[in-house]
Each structure stands twice: as C-alpha cells, then as structure tokens.
Design a protein around this motif. Structure first.
Motif, PDB file in Angstrom:
ATOM      1  N   MET A 117       0.798  -1.226   0.000  1.00 63.74           N
ATOM      2  CA  MET A 117       0.000   0.000   0.000  1.00 63.74           C
ATOM      3  C   MET A 117       0.830   1.275   0.000  1.00 63.74           C
ATOM      4  O   MET A 117       0.273   2.375  -0.032  1.00 63.74           O
ATOM      5  CB  MET A 117      -0.933  -0.005   1.217  1.00 63.74           C
ATOM      6  N   GLN A 118       2.170   1.130   0.071  1.00 63.10           N
ATOM      7  CA  GLN A 118       3.043   2.302   0.093  1.00 63.10           C
ATOM      8  C   GLN A 118       2.763   3.178   1.321  1.00 63.10           C
ATOM      9  O   GLN A 118       2.614   4.404   1.222  1.00 63.10           O
ATOM     10  CB  GLN A 118       2.887   3.116  -1.190  1.00 63.10           C
ATOM     11  N   ILE A 119       2.692   2.538   2.481  1.00 68.85           N
ATOM     12  CA  ILE A 119       2.483   3.229   3.745  1.00 68.85           C
ATOM     13  C   ILE A 119       3.490   2.675   4.745  1.00 68.85           C
ATOM     14  O   ILE A 119       4.287   1.791   4.417  1.00 68.85           O
ATOM     15  CB  ILE A 119       1.043   3.040   4.278  1.00 68.85           C
ATOM     16  N   SER A 120       3.454   3.141   5.972  1.00 67.96           N
ATOM     17  CA  SER A 120       4.374   2.634   6.986  1.00 67.96           C
ATOM     18  C   SER A 120       3.807   1.359   7.614  1.00 67.96           C
ATOM     19  O   SER A 120       2.588   1.141   7.606  1.00 67.96           O
ATOM     20  CB  SER A 120       4.572   3.674   8.090  1.00 67.96           C
ATOM     21  N   PRO A 121       4.671   0.512   8.171  1.00 67.50           N
ATOM     22  CA  PRO A 121       4.188  -0.697   8.858  1.00 67.50           C
ATOM     23  C   PRO A 121       3.234  -0.363   9.994  1.00 67.50           C
ATOM     24  O   PRO A 121       2.279  -1.109  10.248  1.00 67.50           O
ATOM     25  CB  PRO A 121       5.473  -1.342   9.382  1.00 67.50           C
ATOM     26  N   GLU A 122       3.466   0.738  10.672  1.00 68.75           N
ATOM     27  CA  GLU A 122       2.585   1.142  11.775  1.00 68.75           C
ATOM     28  C   GLU A 122       1.193   1.484  11.255  1.00 68.75           C
ATOM     29  O   GLU A 122       0.175   1.112  11.865  1.00 68.75           O
ATOM     30  CB  GLU A 122       3.178   2.347  12.512  1.00 68.75           C
ATOM     31  N   GLU A 123       1.141   2.169  10.126  1.00 66.23           N
ATOM     32  CA  GLU A 123      -0.156   2.498   9.517  1.00 66.23           C
ATOM     33  C   GLU A 123      -0.868   1.227   9.070  1.00 66.23           C
ATOM     34  O   GLU A 123      -2.097   1.111   9.217  1.00 66.23           O
ATOM     35  CB  GLU A 123       0.041   3.423   8.327  1.00 66.23           C
ATOM     36  N   ALA A 124      -0.110   0.285   8.532  1.00 66.75           N
ATOM     37  CA  ALA A 124      -0.701  -0.982   8.087  1.00 66.75           C
ATOM     38  C   ALA A 124      -1.312  -1.731   9.266  1.00 66.75           C
ATOM     39  O   ALA A 124      -2.431  -2.250   9.175  1.00 66.75           O
ATOM     40  CB  ALA A 124       0.356  -1.843   7.402  1.00 66.75           C
ATOM     41  N   GLU A 125      -0.570  -1.788  10.359  1.00 64.43           N
ATOM     42  CA  GLU A 125      -1.066  -2.483  11.547  1.00 64.43           C
ATOM     43  C   GLU A 125      -2.318  -1.809  12.096  1.00 64.43           C
ATOM     44  O   GLU A 125      -3.273  -2.471  12.506  1.00 64.43           O
ATOM     45  CB  GLU A 125       0.031  -2.507  12.612  1.00 64.43           C
ATOM     46  N   GLU A 126      -2.327  -0.487  12.064  1.00 62.82           N
ATOM     47  CA  GLU A 126      -3.490   0.263  12.540  1.00 62.82           C
ATOM     48  C   GLU A 126      -4.708   0.022  11.649  1.00 62.82           C
ATOM     49  O   GLU A 126      -5.840  -0.092  12.138  1.00 62.82           O
ATOM     50  CB  GLU A 126      -3.160   1.751  12.585  1.00 62.82           C
ATOM     51  N   LEU A 127      -4.485  -0.087  10.331  1.00 64.19           N
ATOM     52  CA  LEU A 127      -5.589  -0.346   9.408  1.00 64.19           C
ATOM     53  C   LEU A 127      -6.222  -1.708   9.670  1.00 64.19           C
ATOM     54  O   LEU A 127      -7.446  -1.866   9.605  1.00 64.19           O
ATOM     55  CB  LEU A 127      -5.095  -0.271   7.962  1.00 64.19           C
ATOM     56  N   VAL A 128      -5.389  -2.720   9.943  1.00 63.44           N
ATOM     57  CA  VAL A 128      -5.904  -4.057  10.244  1.00 63.44           C
ATOM     58  C   VAL A 128      -6.784  -4.016  11.488  1.00 63.44           C
ATOM     59  O   VAL A 128      -7.894  -4.567  11.505  1.00 63.44           O
ATOM     60  CB  VAL A 128      -4.745  -5.062  10.432  1.00 63.44           C
ATOM     61  N   GLN A 129      -6.309  -3.342  12.529  1.00 58.48           N
ATOM     62  CA  GLN A 129      -7.078  -3.262  13.767  1.00 58.48           C
ATOM     63  C   GLN A 129      -8.365  -2.475  13.576  1.00 58.48           C
ATOM     64  O   GLN A 129      -9.430  -2.839  14.088  1.00 58.48           O
ATOM     65  CB  GLN A 129      -6.232  -2.618  14.870  1.00 58.48           C
ATOM     66  N   THR A 130      -8.276  -1.399  12.805  1.00 59.85           N
ATOM     67  CA  THR A 130      -9.470  -0.596  12.515  1.00 59.85           C
ATOM     68  C   THR A 130     -10.520  -1.428  11.799  1.00 59.85           C
ATOM     69  O   THR A 130     -11.716  -1.360  12.106  1.00 59.85           O
ATOM     70  CB  THR A 130      -9.088   0.622  11.645  1.00 59.85           C
ATOM     71  N   ALA A 131     -10.075  -2.216  10.818  1.00 60.85           N
ATOM     72  CA  ALA A 131     -11.009  -3.056  10.064  1.00 60.85           C
ATOM     73  C   ALA A 131     -11.676  -4.078  10.970  1.00 60.85           C
ATOM     74  O   ALA A 131     -12.878  -4.338  10.859  1.00 60.85           O
ATOM     75  CB  ALA A 131     -10.286  -3.760   8.932  1.00 60.85           C
TER      76      ALA A 131
END
Length: 267
Positions: A117-131
């Motif tokens: 997704m061309q984002i940071s690993p922290e943002e990716a982890e946050e997106l998973v939790q948000t979903a």
C-alpha cells in the motif's frame, strides 16, 4: 530472476491473488478481471516487483489498479447486491478492508502490507485493527454451517456466534443442508467442500442458490488452489484448512457486506 522463473513464480501466486480480488469485490468474475488486469500491468511494467518477493509485488501492482479504478464493488456480479454492498462498505475507513484481507486471509505481515500500500508498517497495523473493529460491529445476520466434522462444525458455530450472528443450524450432508435452508433462509452459507456421506458441499450450495436465490457463500477447503483456477464457476470467498479464528471472522465479515439487506441488522 529470468523471465521463465518469474513466470513460474507468478503462476504459483496467481490463485491467491484471485482469492484476494474475489473477496474484495464479492464476485468471481470481477475479481478475476482485476487479477488479469494486474498481470497485464506487470507485463508492461515490472517495477512493482522490484525489491520485494513476487507475492508482495503482485499485490502491490493489484493495489495500484484497485486504487485508480475507484474500487467499484457495485460492478460486481449481482447488480443490486453489489450496489447494496457499496453502501455498506462506504462507511469503512479507506484501505482497512484491504489490509485486513491481506493480513488474515493472505498471511501478509504489516511490513509487507506496508509495501503493498506504500504506507508505513505502523499504519498498516493500525488499518488491520481498525477493520477488525469496524467490520466486526457493522452487520448482523443469519449463517448456515455445512460441515460434517463435529468438532470443526462446533468451532465454526462458536466463532460465528461470538461475532454476534445467528447460526440457523449445522448440516452434515447435502440433503440435510437443503432441508435446513428451507426451514430458515440464511443470509450467508459457510460450507466445507467434502461432506460426511461422500456428497459435495459445492453441489449442496449450488442447489440452495438455485432455489433460494443469490447469497454469499464461504467455502472451506484444504486445497484452495483447486477452486482458484478461473476456468469455471468458483467461489468468491474461500478459506484454507487449517483455518484460524481471525480468518473465519474476516471472511464472514467481508461476506456479510454482500448479503441481502433482508434479515441484516446494523450494530
């Protein structure tokens, strides 16, 4: 990597790209069209594959196309069903559903999702939790389980009920599945491929869909690549055995967004 080796590696990963694309769109045909477009894009430009393994590169190329197309779930099979799904999905945080599927169904780590997704690993982890939070609390419906192994059937029932859905019952054979669905129409079917009496879960589901109308189905199989060829009618939602609770929860949440509005309740 030589062209021949690259083609072989892509061929090995292609079924799982199809699984991801189908789950996003809720449709075999729409998902497979996206997978085909991804392959065409890579033939024209291999840069998404640079510096990453082939699986991550494939999903990266797919994501660029998915983003640029506006993620048109409403174009999926089913017409009105796709449009209802678009309404349901519009309230979710952008890219959260994609991150959840990549993590729970396709097994990508946050750092790999970040590269997709061309984002940071922290943002990716946050997106998973948000979903997990948004999708788990979005819709409630009725789920029928078709599974012949008692322990697995009870495990699936427990996972589905813990999510807040109603389980209409457990069927262990083709005949039992047809009878159960007639007694109480489900919003979603969770089905194993092989059943106790040697009958096919696929055949049972096909009969149910022909009599009850269109509804999302999640198949569970130890050999997912056999149902991800793109050569015939195949499932939009597919879980591999052995499965995890997160995989089942993610798939059920995704599929519920493509269920009929009848019988569904917003939470």
């Amino acid at each position: 990597m030589s062209s021949a080796d690259l083609a072989k590696s892509i061929g090995q990963e292609l079924p799982f790209l199809r699984r991801y694309a189908r789950a996003l769109t809720g449709s075999q045909s729409a998902g497979d069209n996206y997978a085909a477009a991804t392959l065409e894009a890579i033939l024209a430009d291999r840069s998404p594959l640079e510096g990453v393994d082939v699986r991550v590169g494939l999903f990266r190329a797919f994501h660029a196309i998915w983003e640029s197309s506006g993620q048109p779930v409403a174009d999926a099979d089913g017409g009105a069903r796709g449009q209802r799904a678009q309404v349901h999905l519009s309230g979710l945080t952008p890219n959260s559903r994609e991150a959840l599927l990549l993590n729970t169904i396709e097994g990508l780590r946050p750092d790999e999702i970040a590269k997709v997704m061309q984002i940071s690993p922290e943002e990716a982890e946050e997106l998973v939790q948000t979903a997990m939070n948004e999708m788990g609390n979005a819709l409630r419906g009725k789920v029928m389980v078709i599974e012949d192994e008692t322990i697995i059937a009870m495990d699936l029932k427990g996972i589905v009920q813990a999510m807040g859905h109603e389980v209409t019952g457990i069927a262990r054979t083709h005949t039992a599945a047809v009878q159960l669905a007639k007694e109480k129409r489900p919003d979603l079917i969770l089905a194993d491929i092989q059943l106790a009496d040697g009958s096919s879960g696929v055949d049972a589901v096909n009969e149910l869909l022909s009599t009850l109308g269109d509804m999302p189905v999640i198949f569970i199989t130890a050999f997912p690549e056999r149902l991800l060829t793109g050569d015939r009618p195949e499932p939009a939602f597919l879980i591999s055995k052995p499965y995890t609770e997160d995989q089942v929860s993610s798939a059920v949440s995704q599929a519920m967004f493509f269920a009929s509005t009848e019988g569904l309740e917003a939470s």
